[in-house]
Write a protein that holds these residues in place. Structure first.
Motif, short mmCIF file in Angstrom:
data_model
loop_
_atom_site.label_atom_id
_atom_site.label_comp_id
_atom_site.label_asym_id
_atom_site.label_seq_id
_atom_site.Cartn_x
_atom_site.Cartn_y
_atom_site.Cartn_z
N ALA A 49 -1.45 -26.22 -22.20
CA ALA A 49 -2.14 -25.64 -20.90
C ALA A 49 -2.80 -26.56 -20.55
CB ALA A 49 -2.93 -24.55 -21.40
N ILE A 50 -3.71 -27.61 -20.75
CA ILE A 50 -4.35 -28.26 -19.65
C ILE A 50 -3.76 -29.33 -19.55
CG2 ILE A 50 -6.74 -29.73 -20.28
CD1 ILE A 50 -7.73 -27.61 -22.46
N SER A 51 -3.37 -29.67 -20.58
CA SER A 51 -2.34 -30.64 -19.99
C SER A 51 -1.10 -30.91 -18.76
CB SER A 51 -1.39 -31.54 -21.22
OG SER A 51 -2.29 -31.54 -22.44
N TYR A 52 -0.80 -30.21 -19.03
CA TYR A 52 -0.03 -29.35 -17.77
C TYR A 52 -0.75 -29.08 -16.45
CZ TYR A 52 5.07 -29.15 -20.04
OH TYR A 52 6.09 -28.37 -20.33
N THR A 53 -1.98 -28.31 -16.75
CA THR A 53 -2.74 -28.69 -15.49
C THR A 53 -3.38 -29.45 -15.29
OG1 THR A 53 -3.96 -26.47 -15.63
CG2 THR A 53 -5.07 -27.55 -14.75
N GLU A 54 -3.15 -30.65 -15.51
CA GLU A 54 -4.20 -31.75 -15.54
C GLU A 54 -3.28 -32.60 -14.78
OE1 GLU A 54 -6.55 -36.06 -17.07
OE2 GLU A 54 -6.13 -34.38 -18.19
N ILE A 55 -1.68 -32.70 -15.34
CA ILE A 55 -1.01 -33.61 -14.91
C ILE A 55 -0.40 -33.04 -13.47
CG2 ILE A 55 2.08 -34.72 -14.49
CD1 ILE A 55 0.92 -34.08 -18.57
#
Length: 504
Positions: free
Chosen positions: A454-460
């Motif tokens: 979830a954090i990865s999708y948010t950052e991208i």
């Protein structure tokens, strides 16, 4: 007439054997040579290894056993069969760990979550999972990313636009994500991304580590062990790079331990307390219960994941969007409609708004399908086992399942599997279609599924939306785009672009 010597006879015999084997296997994509095994074919195609493995797996219907030189004990089972992957990652999870080969190859990761098995892995995952779930930590990560976008990324791109200079987006993303992950994990910002592109030794060392680790996979163990002992070639680079990274990590851990009592809970209302993932871990578990070695191993695992996977995805994403103008138009339209305006020409990148960017989410998922940041995953059975494909795998056999090949499998994605088509992820009702993780495996599957998905999708999404809304990206003509041979799927020559400021 001179007698034929033993050397000439042996040479003639070897040539006869080689010609015989070549004629026998000339239509096969890989040949199992006497003495040398399949290693020559692999080494000859190392520069295109991921596409080569995809071709081999397609030819062998998703599974084949690679056999190395005689006496090398180098056997690797390659698979892109989703049923095998589900079996390995979920159904028989307890039987498939990282194994001794993986631990040797990735020894730089210490006893961190990506290298550990059994109880140590469960312990690592449990304390990280507890930290990742904290709302305060999630808000901290979002704030850190947003601050870096506003204070570093956009000013850097604006300077390049005004100067009319080319930008290597891949290097910019690597620097940006290294700053973000160091700030998040260590509470320390190395400020790699700035207008003058300073050389930061620890950031550069991570790339050196990745390259050396990858070559260990396809080099007989005795060979790279010898090079390690002699300190030659990539093994020398690996040792020097590890020393640079360790020096930085232990320095920050020592600094953290020194101010731990002052930074959490003892700050005045006027000053913002120090905050990082390691600070939270120390606070959660108890001061003094986590030694420096544990903190170092945790940090290097998270730094490797947070820097390289995000930057690789962003690089491929912007190349794909730049070569598909209709996708870019749909993303911009969605940003315009779904994200509230901010002062000036900005957009609110709050998490609640980002979750509404369905088409952007689909475009990122499609990028991860075609260009997974980690192209190969490594497993090893504790006990011999029969896979769903019917292959009998002996205990301690190295298994590599190819995420790169799975994203290009017609059996999973259909005849248009090589096309970049975000629409395949969107349902008739406009939501994201759920694809089982053993088919779309960019974030792994089963109990080892990525905690930071979830954090990865948010950052991208934050970085992609900020750049696309403010700038039009044009690719520099004539550059060759291909994957780099490494454990992370970077571009071989970077991604050179020019920028034009949008007036929306």
């Amino acid at each position: 007439m001179a007698m034929v010597g033993f050397g000439e006879f042996l040479l003639a015999f070897l040539l006869f054997v080689l010609i015989y084997y070549w004629r026998l296997n000339r239509h096969a994509p890989i040949t199992n040579w006497p003495v040398l095994g399949m290693l020559p074919g692999l080494l000859l195609n190392l520069s295109i290894i991921f596409d080569y493995l995809t071709m081999l797996l397609k030819h062998h219907r998703g599974n084949f056993m690679f056999e190395g030189p005689w006496l090398s004990n180098m056997k690797i089972f390659f698979t892109s069969d989703p049923m095998n992957v589900q079996h390995i990652t979920s159904t028989k999870f307890e039987n498939y760990g990282k194994g001794d080969d993986f631990r040797e190859i990735f020894e730089v990761l210490g006893d961190g979550i990506f290298r550990s098995d059994s109880q140590l892995w469960k312990y690592n995952r449990s304390i990280l999972h507890s930290t990742f779930k904290q709302v305060s930590f999630q808000l901290f990560i979002h704030k850190t990313i947003n601050n870096k976008i506003e204070s570093c990324l956009l000013p850097f791109l604006d300077h390049a636009w005004k100067q009319g200079t080319e930008v290597d987006l891949q290097e910019a993303f690597q620097r940006l994500t290294f700053d973000v992950i160091c700030s998040t994990v260590l509470g320390f910002d190395p400020t790699c991304l700035s207008i003058d592109f300073p050389e930061v030794a620890c950031e550069k060392a991570f790339t050196e580590l990745e390259d050396a680790i990858f070559y260990r996979h396809f080099t007989p163990r005795c060979s790279w062990k010898l090079l390690q002992w002699l300190q030659l070639g990539k093994e020398k680079n690996l040792k020097e790079s590890q020393e640079i990274v360790d020096q930085m990590l232990y320095k920050e851990i020592a600094s953290m331990s020194k101010v731990q009592g002052e930074s959490i809970g003892n700050s005045t209302p006027e000053e913002e307390p120090r905050f990082s993932l390691l600070d939270v871990l120390i606070s959660e578990v108890g001061k003094g219960k986590l030694d420096d070695k544990f903190l170092r191993d945790t940090a290097i695992n998270l730094l490797a994941a947070g820097r390289d996977t995000i930057s690789a995805c962003l690089t491929w994403f912007f190349w794909l969007v730049a070569t598909h103008p209709s996708v870019e138009s749909k993303i911009l339209e969605e940003i315009h409609e779904k994200l509230p305006a901010r002062e000036g020409n900005g957009k609110d990148l709050g998490v609640e708004w980002l979750s509404q960017l369905t088409y952007l989410h689909a475009a990122i998922s499609e990028t991860l399908r075609l260009y997974p940041p980690v192209p190969l995953e490594h497993k090893c059975p504790l006990k011999s086992d029969m896979l769903p494909s019917g292959h009998w795998i002996k205990s301690n056999t190295m298994i590599l399942y190819s995420l790169y090949s799975m994203g290009r499998a017609e059996e999973i994605w259909g005849e248009d599997c090589l096309k970049f088509r975000p629409e395949r992820w969107i349902s008739n009702r406009g939501g994201i279609i759920h694809i089982p993780s053993y088919k779309f495996i960019a974030f792994n599957a089963g109990p080892r599924s990525c905690l930071g998905k979830a954090i990865s999708y948010t950052e991208i999404k934050m970085i992609a939306a900020a750049i696309l809304w403010n700038y039009r990206i044009q690719l520099v003509e004539g550059q060759a785009i291909s994957p780099r041979v490494s454990v992370v799927l970077h571009m071989k020559h970077g991604l050179k672009v020019t920028l034009t400021k949008r007036s929306i």
